[in-house]
Structure formats: structure tokens, C-alpha cells
Motif scaffolding. Structure first.
Motif, mmCIF file in Angstrom:
data_model
loop_
_atom_site.group_PDB
_atom_site.id
_atom_site.type_symbol
_atom_site.label_atom_id
_atom_site.label_comp_id
_atom_site.label_asym_id
_atom_site.label_seq_id
_atom_site.Cartn_x
_atom_site.Cartn_y
_atom_site.Cartn_z
ATOM 1 N N GLU A 48 47.183 37.223 48.104
ATOM 2 C CA GLU A 48 47.042 38.251 49.141
ATOM 3 C C GLU A 48 48.314 38.490 49.943
ATOM 4 O O GLU A 48 48.283 38.763 51.145
ATOM 5 C CB GLU A 48 45.861 37.925 50.067
ATOM 6 N N GLY A 248 34.840 42.695 41.152
ATOM 7 C CA GLY A 248 35.167 42.827 42.573
ATOM 8 C C GLY A 248 36.647 43.065 42.766
ATOM 9 O O GLY A 248 37.454 42.894 41.845
ATOM 10 N N THR A 249 37.023 43.459 43.971
ATOM 11 C CA THR A 249 38.433 43.681 44.289
ATOM 12 C C THR A 249 39.153 42.340 44.398
ATOM 13 O O THR A 249 38.638 41.382 44.983
ATOM 14 C CB THR A 249 38.550 44.441 45.629
ATOM 15 N N SER A 252 38.465 38.694 45.511
ATOM 16 C CA SER A 252 37.154 38.325 46.047
ATOM 17 C C SER A 252 36.332 37.463 45.094
ATOM 18 O O SER A 252 35.671 36.509 45.533
ATOM 19 C CB SER A 252 36.367 39.584 46.421
ATOM 20 N N ALA A 268 38.157 36.988 51.080
ATOM 21 C CA ALA A 268 39.425 37.709 51.039
ATOM 22 C C ALA A 268 39.631 38.374 52.399
ATOM 23 O O ALA A 268 38.712 38.464 53.217
ATOM 24 C CB ALA A 268 39.395 38.751 49.935
ATOM 25 N N VAL A 272 39.063 44.039 51.859
ATOM 26 C CA VAL A 272 38.290 43.502 50.734
ATOM 27 C C VAL A 272 37.117 42.692 51.277
ATOM 28 O O VAL A 272 37.292 41.846 52.166
ATOM 29 C CB VAL A 272 39.178 42.617 49.831
ATOM 30 N N THR A 273 35.935 42.947 50.767
ATOM 31 C CA THR A 273 34.740 42.275 51.257
ATOM 32 C C THR A 273 34.199 41.299 50.231
ATOM 33 O O THR A 273 34.556 41.339 49.047
ATOM 34 C CB THR A 273 33.637 43.302 51.602
#
Length: 298
Positions: A48, A248-249, A252, A268, A272-273
Motif C-alpha cells: 500500500e 477484491g481490490t 484486501s 486495507a 479499499v474496504t
């Protein structure tokens, strides 16, 4: 010294308030080193880097460098769009004891190859640390062309490249143009770990290793031992994790898998969830299947 082996593209543990989590970071480091990774690659895509401030990056790198305590090399991501800013951050990472730097190409406005060469040379001249270039054209909009790598590999402290193009031919071209140089070519595509080794490459920087460190390392170790059947079996076995990573993104899904494996690396960073609903249930199912089938080999 040529770098080689299976290096983990390590995630950045966060707490429930989206801040860096030192405790989980140390737990993850110990888990990975105990499994036998050849190095830690921090503040990359799955780390990240794109949503952390420079101060947070330095804070995180300090934790990792201190806790790793020279057990394995720590490659610290310092890449960005501005050569000046990359140099400033790279100097800060050198001061805190990073083993090497990982520097992704500039992005958003892709530079020419000549501009790219000048960018990397200026950074290399500003620090004494080894530098691993990071090629990810799908995200950055630019490929480091083999002829550029030929020239940059001659720079004393530019020692390797992580290629996440997903193209084996691109990696083979890097190997060809750096013959005779003290230079390592790593796959950044986990699906190509065995393929790059067969082509004469030096290893991989793998995000799947956050959860499947033992299996990823088995690809490398079995190849080195000459057991290609076992290496291929290990390579094939990571595909189920790779399948769900697409649900997922980034990062995540891999973070949730690590949490379900017992290390609370948290979510994350927003926007991003966390996975929910059917996606979460699928992740849980896959993690449990890995635990049943591989248990201590994870």
C-alpha cells in the motif's frame, strides 16, 4: 552479490483506526522469516505504498528493519513520480538501515526511456544502497525496455529488477541483456515463479507468500534440488489463492487471508474496504481448504 530466492512482497499491517500496527508487523516478520523467506520487500503495491505518507513509510520501515535485525535483507520501496522526492525518501531509508531499495517507475505521466534511465541513474548516484528496479507496466503505463535495463545494469548499485509485467518474454529479455553483469531478475508475477527459474532467473518477489510462504518457498527449493515435479506441484497449488485475490481490490483479499491464518494485519487503507458477503465466505472456504490440505506447509 546477486540476490536470489523467494522474497515476500509484504503487506503493511494496520489497526482498526487505519494506523500502522507494530505488533502485527513483528508477528508477520517472524512468521515469514521462520518459514524461510530470502528477504522482505516492503512498501510495494501490496504494501500500500500509494496510500501511505513518506513519514508513515519511514515509520514502518524503521519497525521492519529493527525487528528483522539483519536476519534477511529488507528491500524498501521508495519509488514515485518526482526524482527529487524519490532521492529524499531513499536517503531517509538509507539512514535507518534499509538493506536495499525497491524503486518502481514513475507513473500517471509515463516518461520516455531516456528520461527513465536518467531518473534511475540520478537516484543511484545519490545513495550507496543497492537498488532493485520495479517494473509494473499494467499499473504505471510504462515498461522498462530491455535496452534500458542493459544500460542501467552497468550502474554499480543497480543490482536487479522485479518484473510484474506478467510476460515471461520480457523477463527473458532482461536476462539476455544482463548476461555477465552482477544483476538479478525476479518475477513479480506469482504465476511465473517456476517459469522464470527455468529460464535462468534468480527468484521471485511474491505477495502470495504472506499466506503461502512455505508453498512459495517449496517452488524455489525444489527447483534448486532438481525436483521439477515437486516444484510444479507447489506452483500449481498457489493458483486457488491467486483466483480469489481477483475478488477484491488489492490488497484486501490477501490481508483477510492472513488474518484468517492467525495474524491480525487488519484491513486495507480506505478507500479499499474489507471483503464482505459472498466474497468473504469464499475467502474463508479457500483458507480452510489450504489449512486442511497443507497445514504446516503454509
Amino acid at each position: 552479490m546477486k540476490y536470489k530466492g523467494l522474497i515476500c512482497a509484504m503487506i503493511t499491517p494496520l489497526d482498526e483506526n487505519q494506523n500502522i500496527n507494530p505488533k502485527a508487523t513483528c508477528e508477520l516478520i517472524d512468521y515469514l522469516i521462520n518459514k524461510g523467506v530470502s528477504g522482505l520487500f516492503i512498501l510495494g503495491t501490496n504494501g500500500e505504498c500509494h496510500v501511505l505518507t513518506d513519514d508513515e513509510k519511514v515509520e514502518f520501515a524503521k519497525i521492519v528493519v529493527k525487528h528483522t535485525n539483519n536476519r534477511v535483507p529488507v528491500f524498501v520501496g521508495t519509488g514515485g513520480n518526482s526524482t527529487r522526492e524519490v532521492i529524499n525518501l531513499s536517503k531517509r531509508m538509507e539512514e535507518i538501515g534499509a538493506s536495499a531499495l525497491s524503486i518502481i517507475t514513475p507513473y500517471f505521466v509515463p516518461p520516455t526511456q531516456n528520461e527513465l534511465i536518467a531518473h534511475y541513474k540520478a537516484i543511484a548516484e545519490s545513495v550507496n544502497l543497492p537498488i532493485m528496479m520495479y517494473n509494473m507496466p499494467g499499473k504505471t503505463g510504462i515498461n522498462i525496455e530491455p535496452e534500458s535495463v542493459r544500460e542501467l545494469a552497468k550502474v554499480k548499485n543497480i543490482v536487479g529488477i522485479k518484473d510484474s509485467s506478467g510476460k515471461l518474454d520480457n523477463m527473458k529479455a532482461y536476462l539476455e541483456v544482463t548476461k555477465g553483469e552482477d544483476f538479478s531478475v525476479f518475477s513479480g508475477s506469482d504465476s511465473l515463479i517456476l517459469d522464470i527459474l527455468k529460464a535462468g532467473g534468480h527468484g521471485a518477489v511474491a505477495a502470495t507468500a504472506n499466506f503461502l510462504a512455505g508453498i512459495d518457498i517449496a517452488i524455489y527449493d525444489n527447483f534448486i534440488k532438481g525436483d521439477l515435479e515437486a516444484a510444479q506441484k507447489a506452483q500449481n497449488s498457489i493458483e486457488e489463492l491467486r483466483r480469489i485475490l481477483k475478488l477484491g481490490t488489492i490488497p484486501s483479499v490477501i490481508k483477510k487471508a492472513v488474518v484468517l491464518n492467525g495474524i491480525d494485519v487488519g484491513p486495507a487503507r480506505f478507500p479499499v474496504t474489507q471483503p464482505t458477503g459472498e466474497v468473504l465466505e469464499e475467502i474463508k472456504k479457500v483458507v480452510e481448504n489450504y489449512k486442511k490440505e497443507f497445514n504446516k506447509d503454509l
